[in-house]
Scaffold this motif. Structure first.
Motif, PDB file in Angstrom:
ATOM      1  N   VAL A   1      -3.843  -1.292  13.281  1.00 21.17           N
ATOM      2  CA  VAL A   1      -3.296  -1.341  11.927  1.00 21.17           C
ATOM      3  C   VAL A   1      -3.082   0.069  11.387  1.00 21.17           C
ATOM      4  N   LEU A   2      -4.065   0.931  11.595  1.00 21.02           N
ATOM      5  CA  LEU A   2      -3.939   2.312  11.126  1.00 21.02           C
ATOM      6  C   LEU A   2      -2.804   3.031  11.839  1.00 21.02           C
ATOM      7  N   ALA A   3      -2.656   2.786  13.139  1.00 20.45           N
ATOM      8  CA  ALA A   3      -1.572   3.415  13.889  1.00 20.45           C
ATOM      9  C   ALA A   3      -0.205   2.957  13.373  1.00 20.45           C
ATOM     10  N   ALA A   4      -0.089   1.669  13.032  1.00 17.52           N
ATOM     11  CA  ALA A   4       1.179   1.162  12.501  1.00 17.52           C
ATOM     12  C   ALA A   4       1.506   1.818  11.159  1.00 17.52           C
ATOM     13  N   TYR A   5       0.494   1.984  10.330  1.00 17.66           N
ATOM     14  CA  TYR A   5       0.715   2.634   9.027  1.00 17.66           C
ATOM     15  C   TYR A   5       1.158   4.081   9.228  1.00 17.66           C
ATOM     16  N   GLU A   6       0.461   4.803  10.092  1.00 24.96           N
ATOM     17  CA  GLU A   6       0.795   6.209  10.308  1.00 24.96           C
ATOM     18  C   GLU A   6       2.161   6.371  10.957  1.00 24.96           C
ATOM     19  N   LEU A   7       2.552   5.418  11.805  1.00 19.83           N
ATOM     20  CA  LEU A   7       3.892   5.466  12.384  1.00 19.83           C
ATOM     21  C   LEU A   7       4.943   5.326  11.291  1.00 19.83           C
ATOM     22  N   GLY A   8       4.704   4.401  10.359  1.00 22.11           N
ATOM     23  CA  GLY A   8       5.635   4.244   9.244  1.00 22.11           C
ATOM     24  C   GLY A   8       5.707   5.502   8.391  1.00 22.11           C
ATOM     25  N   ALA A   9       4.545   6.095   8.088  1.00 20.33           N
ATOM     26  CA  ALA A   9       4.533   7.317   7.283  1.00 20.33           C
ATOM     27  C   ALA A   9       5.240   8.458   8.014  1.00 20.33           C
ATOM     28  N   TRP A  10       5.036   8.547   9.338  1.00 18.17           N
ATOM     29  CA  TRP A  10       5.697   9.582  10.130  1.00 18.17           C
ATOM     30  C   TRP A  10       7.214   9.400  10.111  1.00 18.17           C
ATOM     31  N   ARG A  11       7.666   8.170  10.244  1.00 19.09           N
ATOM     32  CA  ARG A  11       9.106   7.909  10.208  1.00 19.09           C
ATOM     33  C   ARG A  11       9.693   8.278   8.853  1.00 19.09           C
ATOM     34  N   LEU A  12       8.965   7.965   7.781  1.00 21.81           N
ATOM     35  CA  LEU A  12       9.448   8.252   6.430  1.00 21.81           C
ATOM     36  C   LEU A  12       9.571   9.756   6.219  1.00 21.81           C
ATOM     37  N   ARG A  13       8.553  10.479   6.606  1.00 13.66           N
ATOM     38  CA  ARG A  13       8.593  11.940   6.436  1.00 13.66           C
ATOM     39  C   ARG A  13       9.618  12.575   7.372  1.00 13.66           C
TER      40      ARG A  13
ATOM     41  N   LEU B   1      -4.337   1.333  -2.982  1.00 12.67           N
ATOM     42  CA  LEU B   1      -3.893   2.671  -3.374  1.00 12.67           C
ATOM     43  C   LEU B   1      -2.940   3.277  -2.345  1.00 12.67           C
ATOM     44  N   ALA B   2      -3.053   2.845  -1.087  1.00 15.38           N
ATOM     45  CA  ALA B   2      -2.189   3.367  -0.028  1.00 15.38           C
ATOM     46  C   ALA B   2      -0.782   2.768  -0.057  1.00 15.38           C
ATOM     47  N   ARG B   3      -0.542   1.726  -0.846  1.00 16.00           N
ATOM     48  CA  ARG B   3       0.768   1.082  -1.006  1.00 16.00           C
ATOM     49  C   ARG B   3       1.405   0.703   0.338  1.00 16.00           C
ATOM     50  N   PRO B   4       0.713  -0.109   1.125  1.00 21.89           N
ATOM     51  CA  PRO B   4       1.249  -0.451   2.452  1.00 21.89           C
ATOM     52  C   PRO B   4       2.520  -1.295   2.399  1.00 21.89           C
ATOM     53  N   VAL B   5       2.662  -2.151   1.394  1.00 21.26           N
ATOM     54  CA  VAL B   5       3.870  -2.978   1.322  1.00 21.26           C
ATOM     55  C   VAL B   5       5.089  -2.110   1.020  1.00 21.26           C
ATOM     56  N   THR B   6       4.920  -1.140   0.138  1.00 18.71           N
ATOM     57  CA  THR B   6       6.014  -0.208  -0.151  1.00 18.71           C
ATOM     58  C   THR B   6       6.432   0.532   1.107  1.00 18.71           C
ATOM     59  N   LEU B   7       5.450   0.989   1.871  1.00 14.86           N
ATOM     60  CA  LEU B   7       5.757   1.699   3.117  1.00 14.86           C
ATOM     61  C   LEU B   7       6.476   0.786   4.101  1.00 14.86           C
TER      62      LEU B   7
ATOM     63  N   LEU C   1       8.364  -1.825   3.435  1.00 17.51           N
ATOM     64  CA  LEU C   1       9.721  -2.095   2.978  1.00 17.51           C
ATOM     65  C   LEU C   1      10.652  -0.899   3.173  1.00 17.51           C
ATOM     66  N   ARG C   2      10.091   0.270   3.256  1.00 18.58           N
ATOM     67  CA  ARG C   2      10.916   1.479   3.409  1.00 18.58           C
ATOM     68  C   ARG C   2      11.125   1.883   4.867  1.00 18.58           C
ATOM     69  N   THR C   3      10.300   1.365   5.776  1.00 19.16           N
ATOM     70  CA  THR C   3      10.384   1.849   7.157  1.00 19.16           C
ATOM     71  C   THR C   3      10.574   0.756   8.199  1.00 19.16           C
TER      72      THR C   3
ATOM     73  N   ALA D   1      15.657  -6.483   9.911  1.00 20.86           N
ATOM     74  CA  ALA D   1      15.338  -7.912  10.021  1.00 20.86           C
ATOM     75  C   ALA D   1      13.983  -8.222   9.401  1.00 20.86           C
ATOM     76  N   VAL D   2      13.023  -7.325   9.575  1.00 27.56           N
ATOM     77  CA  VAL D   2      11.695  -7.533   8.982  1.00 27.56           C
ATOM     78  C   VAL D   2      11.779  -7.467   7.467  1.00 27.56           C
ATOM     79  N   ARG D   3      12.525  -6.496   6.964  1.00 24.04           N
ATOM     80  CA  ARG D   3      12.652  -6.369   5.509  1.00 24.04           C
ATOM     81  C   ARG D   3      13.362  -7.569   4.910  1.00 24.04           C
ATOM     82  N   ARG D   4      14.384  -8.055   5.585  1.00 24.28           N
ATOM     83  CA  ARG D   4      15.095  -9.232   5.083  1.00 24.28           C
ATOM     84  C   ARG D   4      14.206 -10.466   5.067  1.00 24.28           C
ATOM     85  N   GLY D   5      13.294 -10.548   6.018  1.00 25.47           N
ATOM     86  CA  GLY D   5      12.381 -11.686   6.035  1.00 25.47           C
ATOM     87  C   GLY D   5      11.251 -11.553   5.033  1.00 25.47           C
TER      88      GLY D   5
END
Length: 259
Positions: A16-28, A77-83, A85-87, A91-95
């Motif tokens: 789970v932590l790796a998935a979050y950090e991957l999303g944050a890395w993609r965003l940055r 506080l980490a706002r995982p849903v926002t992350l 939806l942004r990364t 197809a995942v976002r549409r669902g």
């Protein structure tokens, strides 16, 4: 109730932590801003969610405060849903968006409803034979633990409203839900100081120490939650004042006056 899950919770936490950090890395990586404090909050929240229980009732209550109360606050506080939806892929976002905007999601994330689910689950756990049964059955124990964490996240998200939710909810229902949940938690702790969970045989000293930890530890986390609610409301009000006075989006407007 001590931990029964072996290495599985730790492995899931790492994924789970790796998935979050991957999303944050993609965003940055594409030049968008994502505060490092959110990464830290999510990492600490994941670690808190799998915090193991020490023997005895006091050890269990420490796990309850850390995993069932502090972890949800850190994760929200980490706002995982926002992350997500942004990364996430399109197809995942549409669902996901129809789920977030659905009526059941709106009902579950209405603060008084989420407060009843969260506090009611704790009363069911400690004031029935469920606590003793979970101590004997590893599968039931793990189910109860996950349920407590998820209802804590649901309640915290509904009150803080940092991630995108379907309906706006004013400060009144959010504050009322927080006060009601805190009162229910405090009364539960006092009841455990007087009488043990049915079917258990903890020593009086252990049980009363655990009840006091539940009471005062819960107060500390709830004060932190109240601070987050107050600051988010204040920031939202400041943005509303800026919009009414014609400031460009994102520009620093005047601070709202209280009252």
């Amino acid at each position: 109730m001590t931990g029964h899950g072996g290495p599985a919770p730790a492995i899931l936490a790492v994924l789970v932590l790796a998935a979050y950090e991957l999303g944050a890395w993609r965003l940055r990586g594409r030049g968008d801003r994502w505060p490092p404090a959110r990464d830290a909050a999510f990492g600490l929240g994941v670690a808190a969610a799998i915090f193991p229980a020490a023997p005895g009732f006091t050890g269990h209550v420490l796990q309850h405060v850390v995993a069932g109360m502090l972890a949800p606050l850190l994760l929200v506080l980490a706002r995982p849903v926002t992350l997500l939806l942004r990364t996430a892929p399109l197809a995942v976002r549409r669902g996901l968006k129809p789920v977030l905007r659905s009526r059941p999601a709106a009902v579950l994330t209405y603060p008084p409803v989420a407060a009843v689910l969260d506090a009611g689950s704790l009363w069911l756990l400690y004031r029935t034979g469920l606590f003793a049964a979970a101590g004997r059955d590893p599968w039931l124990h793990d189910f109860v633990h996950v349920h407590v964490v998820l209802t804590g996240v649901l309640f915290t998200a509904s009150v803080c409203r940092l991630d995108p939710l379907r309906h706006r909810v004013g400060l009144g229902p959010r504050a009322a839900a927080l006060v009601g949940a805190a009162a229910a938690h405090a009364v539960l702790a006092k009841s455990l100081f007087a009488t043990p969970p049915p079917g258990t045989a903890f020593t009086v000293a252990d049980r009363q120490a655990g009840a006091q930890l539940m009471y005062y530890g819960g107060d500390l986390v709830e004060l932190g939650l109240a601070l987050v609610v107050a600051l988010s409301w204040y920031a939202a009000r400041g943005r509303a004042v800026s919009r009414r006075r014609g400031y460009p989006a994102g520009a620093p407007g005047p601070s709202p006056r209280c009252g």
